[in-house]
Every structure is written in C-alpha cells, then in structure tokens.
Motif scaffolding. Sequence first.
Motif, short mmCIF file in Angstrom:
data_model
loop_
_atom_site.label_atom_id
_atom_site.label_comp_id
_atom_site.label_asym_id
_atom_site.label_seq_id
_atom_site.Cartn_x
_atom_site.Cartn_y
_atom_site.Cartn_z
N THR A 137 0.75 -1.15 0.15
CA THR A 137 0.08 -0.07 -0.05
C THR A 137 0.96 1.31 0.01
OG1 THR A 137 0.03 -0.05 2.25
CG2 THR A 137 -1.85 -1.15 1.35
N GLY A 138 2.17 1.34 0.46
CA GLY A 138 2.89 2.44 0.64
C GLY A 138 2.88 2.81 1.84
N HIS A 139 1.89 2.26 2.79
CA HIS A 139 2.13 2.74 4.23
C HIS A 139 2.91 1.41 5.13
CE1 HIS A 139 -0.56 6.03 3.59
NE2 HIS A 139 -1.11 5.27 2.86
N THR A 140 4.11 1.81 5.30
CA THR A 140 4.57 0.84 6.28
C THR A 140 3.74 0.03 7.29
OG1 THR A 140 6.74 2.12 5.93
CG2 THR A 140 6.82 0.23 7.53
N ALA A 141 3.20 0.79 8.16
CA ALA A 141 2.41 -0.03 9.26
C ALA A 141 1.59 -1.12 8.60
CB ALA A 141 1.62 1.18 10.21
N VAL A 142 0.50 -0.50 7.77
CA VAL A 142 -0.46 -1.26 6.84
C VAL A 142 0.35 -2.44 6.17
CG1 VAL A 142 -2.19 -1.33 5.24
CG2 VAL A 142 -2.13 0.71 6.83
#
Length: 88
Positions: A30-35
């Motif tokens: 997604t480009g969101h590290t946490a996700v």
Amino acid sequence: MNDEDETAAVAAAVHEPAAPAPLGAGRTPTGHTAVDTLLERLGAADDLPADGHIAVYEDVHQGLREALTALDARPGPPAPPSSYDHRS
C-alpha cells in the motif's frame, strides 16, 4: 482387504484434516509501512492450522483499525483564508 475394510479406510482418509497450506493470495503493498507490515502478518496464518487463524486475523484487524484511527487523529492542512471581509 474386503469391501467393508476398504470403505472404512477411505472414510478415515476423507476425514483427516489437511496440512496447513498457503492460500496463494497476493498482497499488494500500500505504501504505508504500518499497513504493509500488518498485511504481511496475514502470511503467518498460512503456516497455522485453521483454529490458529482467528488470533492472526484479530491481531491484523486491530492493527488496521488503529492505523485508520491514527489517520483521523492527524491534523489536516490549515483551512484556506476566507475570500470575503467579515466587517459590516
């Protein structure tokens, strides 16, 4: 082996639980590290028996809820200045 023994052997084989196996579901970053880290955690369920999946799913679900809540808590950009004069 007589027919009765053969039928019992087939029935026993049919009811044996299958070994854990990957579903082969792709995970697109997604480009969101946490996700992305949470989505990769879903891969851990591939190596668990079915009764172990719920703990992984609940963990990932909670993490995704926290990530969404954090998005709501972040301050947005400042409001644009008003284009009209408030004086009477």
